[in-house]
Design an enzyme around this catalytic site. Structure first.
Site, PDB file in Angstrom:
ATOM      1  N   SER A   1       0.832  -1.202   0.000  1.00  0.00           N
ATOM      2  CA  SER A   1       0.000   0.000   0.000  1.00  0.00           C
ATOM      3  C   SER A   1       0.864   1.249   0.000  1.00  0.00           C
ATOM      4  CB  SER A   1      -0.860  -0.018   1.265  1.00  0.00           C
ATOM      5  OG  SER A   1      -1.416   1.241   1.509  1.00  0.00           O
TER       6      SER A   1
ATOM      7  N   TYR B   1      -1.813  -1.055  10.876  1.00  0.00           N
ATOM      8  CA  TYR B   1      -2.129  -1.637   9.563  1.00  0.00           C
ATOM      9  C   TYR B   1      -0.964  -1.417   8.600  1.00  0.00           C
ATOM     10  CZ  TYR B   1      -3.554  -1.054   4.711  1.00  0.00           C
ATOM     11  OH  TYR B   1      -3.569  -1.074   3.352  1.00  0.00           O
TER      12      TYR B   1
ATOM     13  N   LYS C   1       1.971  -3.936   6.504  1.00  0.00           N
ATOM     14  CA  LYS C   1       2.353  -3.909   5.074  1.00  0.00           C
ATOM     15  C   LYS C   1       3.869  -3.775   4.939  1.00  0.00           C
ATOM     16  CE  LYS C   1      -1.688  -4.231   3.151  1.00  0.00           C
ATOM     17  NZ  LYS C   1      -2.052  -5.494   2.506  1.00  0.00           N
TER      18      LYS C   1
HETATM   19  C1  UD1 Z   1      -6.435   4.731   3.525  1.00  0.00           C
HETATM   20  C2  UD1 Z   1      -5.210   4.226   4.211  1.00  0.00           C
HETATM   21  C3  UD1 Z   1      -4.416   3.418   3.225  1.00  0.00           C
HETATM   22  C4  UD1 Z   1      -5.274   2.289   2.681  1.00  0.00           C
HETATM   23  C5  UD1 Z   1      -6.486   2.919   2.012  1.00  0.00           C
HETATM   24  C6  UD1 Z   1      -7.416   1.866   1.449  1.00  0.00           C
HETATM   25  C7  UD1 Z   1      -3.547   5.505   5.577  1.00  0.00           C
HETATM   26  C8  UD1 Z   1      -3.161   6.846   6.082  1.00  0.00           C
HETATM   27  N1  UD1 Z   1      -4.548   5.427   4.731  1.00  0.00           N
HETATM   28  O1  UD1 Z   1      -6.015   5.658   2.523  1.00  0.00           O
HETATM   29  O2  UD1 Z   1      -3.328   2.873   3.847  1.00  0.00           O
HETATM   30  O3  UD1 Z   1      -4.538   1.533   1.774  1.00  0.00           O
HETATM   31  O4  UD1 Z   1      -7.172   3.700   2.973  1.00  0.00           O
HETATM   32  O5  UD1 Z   1      -7.994   1.112   2.424  1.00  0.00           O
HETATM   33  O6  UD1 Z   1      -2.944   4.580   5.960  1.00  0.00           O
HETATM   34  N2  UD1 Z   1     -12.069  11.418   3.635  1.00  0.00           N
HETATM   35  C9  UD1 Z   1     -13.033  12.319   4.024  1.00  0.00           C
HETATM   36  N3  UD1 Z   1     -14.182  11.845   4.608  1.00  0.00           N
HETATM   37  C10 UD1 Z   1     -14.405  10.499   4.807  1.00  0.00           C
HETATM   38  C11 UD1 Z   1     -13.401   9.578   4.386  1.00  0.00           C
HETATM   39  C12 UD1 Z   1     -12.233  10.086   3.818  1.00  0.00           C
HETATM   40  O7  UD1 Z   1     -12.878  13.543   3.860  1.00  0.00           O
HETATM   41  O8  UD1 Z   1     -15.452  10.129   5.342  1.00  0.00           O
HETATM   42  C13 UD1 Z   1     -10.838  11.940   2.995  1.00  0.00           C
HETATM   43  C14 UD1 Z   1      -9.566  11.604   3.768  1.00  0.00           C
HETATM   44  O9  UD1 Z   1      -9.305  12.573   4.752  1.00  0.00           O
HETATM   45  C15 UD1 Z   1      -8.533  11.580   2.634  1.00  0.00           C
HETATM   46  C16 UD1 Z   1      -9.321  11.098   1.414  1.00  0.00           C
HETATM   47  O10 UD1 Z   1     -10.702  11.316   1.736  1.00  0.00           O
HETATM   48  O11 UD1 Z   1      -8.068  12.888   2.378  1.00  0.00           O
HETATM   49  C17 UD1 Z   1      -9.128   9.609   1.129  1.00  0.00           C
HETATM   50  O12 UD1 Z   1      -9.376   8.875   2.324  1.00  0.00           O
HETATM   51  P1  UD1 Z   1      -9.521   7.276   2.322  1.00  0.00           P
HETATM   52  O13 UD1 Z   1     -10.466   6.867   1.260  1.00  0.00           O
HETATM   53  O14 UD1 Z   1      -9.822   6.841   3.723  1.00  0.00           O
HETATM   54  O15 UD1 Z   1      -8.092   6.766   1.872  1.00  0.00           O
HETATM   55  P2  UD1 Z   1      -6.632   7.102   2.475  1.00  0.00           P
HETATM   56  O16 UD1 Z   1      -6.717   7.646   3.848  1.00  0.00           O
HETATM   57  O17 UD1 Z   1      -5.892   7.860   1.458  1.00  0.00           O
END
Ligand code: UD1
Length: 297
Positions: free
Chosen positions: A77, A101, A105
């Protein structure tokens, strides 16, 4: 029982059962996707993550070695880049994780490098996924998280079908085009094709233990992604602005040069394709694989 039936019921930590599968069928290679992946949960329950992700992987490698199967593609990841100092992230960047997590990885990546170091018969490709989204274009296969989704697009999808009232945007004060976090979203079909390319690469006699990013090379903000989904679905996604989520990086996107050059693979789909296919899946299956009102699904 057929091999596919055996595999469907198998927990990697059950060494005897795994051994039976390998005894019944000769495998050329293994694609190892099995693992828990919720960042928040891993912070509260690290032992479950170490047990499931690490012990399961060690047992898989032991059984593979015992049966002479030493070709592997592993789902790593972009989390191993932590909060990258600059973008795009190249495979040579320093590695750092901020949660259990991510630690699993990174440890598995290191295990793979050690395994190849100890025995060059092991041919291993580590694929660092960026943010996989979308669904199969048929609308039959898609993501169906249990409980409240942690990740952005499953959450947006559930708002669009009326299962959740609004999306909370985690932070709008980042130094990005619109203040929201930027990620490299990749269509799951492109991601799947990346695995086929990796399997082909394992036939290259020069391969040892190699790592490749699977992303598009393009950054998209949270708000840009929400807009694209609204356009694809014709649904308005109500938003509320919230605080930053602890552990989130500001901007993360991939350098795709290495995968393009060495795997001969490049993502074909843009965010509009991702949102179109995700909406197709969501509108056909608003409750995923479960039934309406089944809260366990
Ligand atoms: C996360 C994990 C990554 C994992 C991936 C897929 C970290 C830091 N992140 O990625 O390892 O492989 O999920 O499972 O380890 N967001 C919102 N509102 C929400 C949800 C998300 O604003 O309700 C924003 C987050 O702040 C971020 C973006 O959307 O900026 C993407 O978030 P998300 O889909 O959770 O993925 P990551 O955090 O990038």
């Amino acid at each position: 029982m057929s091999v596919s039936q055996l595999v469907r019921q198998l927990d990697l930590r059950n060494k005897d059962a795994l051994d039976k599968v390998f005894a019944k069928q000769k495998f050329d290679a293994v694609i190892h996707f099995a693992g828990l992946k919720a960042v928040g949960e891993s912070v509260h329950k690290p032992l479950i993550y170490f047990d499931n992700n690490l012990i399961g992987t060690i047992i898989l490698f032991q059984v593979m070695a015992a049966h002479g199967c030493k070709k592997l593609v592993f789902s790593s990841s972009a989390t191993v880049y932590g909060w990258p100092k600059e973008v795009p992230c190249t495979e040579e960047f320093p590695l750092k994780t901020t949660n259990p997590y991510g630690r699993t990885k990174l440890i598995i990546e290191e295990m793979c490098r050690d395994l190849h170091g100890s025995d060059s018969d092991w041919k291993i490709i580590l694929l660092r996924y960026f943010n996989p989204v979308g669904a199969h274009p048929s609308g039959f296969i898609g993501e169906d998280p249990r409980g409240i989704p942690n990740n952005l697009m499953p959450f947006v999808q559930q708002v669009a079908v009326g299962r959740l009232p609004a999306l909370t945007v985690f932070g709008n004060d980042y130094k990005t085009c619109d203040g929201t976090g930027v990620r490299d979203f990749i269509h799951v079909v492109d991601l799947a094709d990346g695995h086929i390319a990796a399997l082909r690469k394992l036939d290259d006699p020069k391969i040892g233990c190699e790592v490749y990013n699977l992303g598009t090379g393009k950054g998209t903000s949270v708000l840009e992604m929400v807009k694209a989904f609204e356009k694809a679905s014709g649904k308005k996604i109500p938003l509320s602005m919230g605080d930053r989520r602890p552990g989130d990086a500001e901007i993360v996107y991939a350098s795709t040069n290495k995968a393009e050059k060495e795997l001969n693979w490049k993502a074909k789909h843009d965010i509009h394709d991702m949102c179109r296919d995700q909406w197709n899946w969501a509108s056909k299956n608003p409750y995923g694989y479960g039934k309406s009102g089944d809260s366990s699904k």
